[in-house]
Design an enzyme around this catalytic site. Sequence first.
Site: not given
Ligand SMILES: Cc1cc2nc3c(=O)[nH]c(=O)nc-3n(C[C@H](O)[C@H](O)[C@H](O)COP(=O)(O)OP(=O)(O)OC[C@H]3O[C@@H](n4cnc5c(N)ncnc54)[C@H](O)[C@@H]3O)c2cc1C
Length: 288
Positions: A109, A111, A113, A122-123, A125, A192, A203
């Site tokens: 979860q 990674v 972000h 930690q690998s 492999r 950052n 989270r």
């Molecule tokens: C309660 C919960 C349940 C979840 N359940 C699932 C699930 O069932 N299945 C699943 O696959 N994932 C799930 N996730 C993961 C979620 O969909 C996101 O992938 C994850 O929380 C990363 O957050 P983020 O997309 O805000 O990414 P971050 O990398 O933290 O991005 C920060 C912000 O930057 C912007 N951003 C980043 N990259 C881009 C881009 N390429 N294009 C446009 N804007 C961008 C967006 O505004 C984003 O919110 C869950 C997350 C939470 C918190």
Amino acid sequence: MTVEATSREPTGIPKNPGRAELGLRATLLFPNREIVEQYYVPLIYTACRTCYSELEPDEIFRRAEGGEIEVAKMQRLISNVIESGHGSTIEHVVFTFGISGVSRTLSHQLVRHRAGVAFDQQSQRYVTFKKAATMLPQTIAEADPDVRERYEEQIEGAMSLYGDLVGAGIPGEDARFVFPNATRTNLVMTTNLRALIHMSGLRLCTMAQWEIRRLFQLIRHEIFSVSPFLGAFLAPKCVPLGYCDEMNNRDGHCPIRPHKDRVLEAWAEKAQAARAAGKELKVNQPAS
Ligand SMILES: Cc1cc2nc3c(=O)[nH]c(=O)nc-3n(C[C@H](O)[C@H](O)[C@H](O)COP(=O)(O)OP(=O)(O)OC[C@H]3O[C@@H](n4cnc5c(N)ncnc54)[C@H](O)[C@@H]3O)c2cc1C
């Protein structure tokens, strides 16, 4: 077979291990309190102030870092800028954490972000494990002893098979295929401040999975120990928003902030009452 329609029971805040010792740790490796106080607040202030000043950034920074600007004044500007969503100003400072003993369930979860955050993990492999550690969820620890026993047998069986595979000459990168999600792992994460606030918003929410929520509680504690001012920005996303936008909290079981459906309903009622009284509600009128 007919399925009876049942009214939806309040879901309750997801089972949380409370204060149970989970064996996971988050340690702020960099910066320490002195660096945060000496440089971080002045740096963010310099980024903010540069937008509104004729002065050059190095002069603003010299004054800020040299104690010529009151800390409270710097903090006020930083708070206003963060609240206005001027997020680039807080991308200039980073925090590095050592994260250990978390499950692969959590790390997968974490990674996800991508923006403003770097990981090293930690690998499985390059590390051949003598005894890979695992996480036992509290619900299983407290479950019927038969259920818990079956879980533990599965985990032990997987770990024992891993050892046998490695012993039979199978490379670690293939033997690891038997590892369960419960397997513990270690990471270094640098983020950052903007990304850290964003991640914490998601989270620390009670809808987040319990283990990653605990991790961010530890992370928030670490930031507080070097800067209560910056630590205060790490909060569930509903806190700065003022309402909850989580679909699964439509029943309002998490009371931190009212669900947006309730807020909109309250607004509609107020607008209707105003119309009945021959007035029109202004959009920026306080709801009280
Ligand atoms: C309660 C919960 C349940 C979840 N359940 C699932 C699930 O069932 N299945 C699943 O696959 N994932 C799930 N996730 C993961 C979620 O969909 C996101 O992938 C994850 O929380 C990363 O957050 P983020 O997309 O805000 O990414 P971050 O990398 O933290 O991005 C920060 C912000 O930057 C912007 N951003 C980043 N990259 C881009 C881009 N390429 N294009 C446009 N804007 C961008 C967006 O505004 C984003 O919110 C869950 C997350 C939470 C918190």
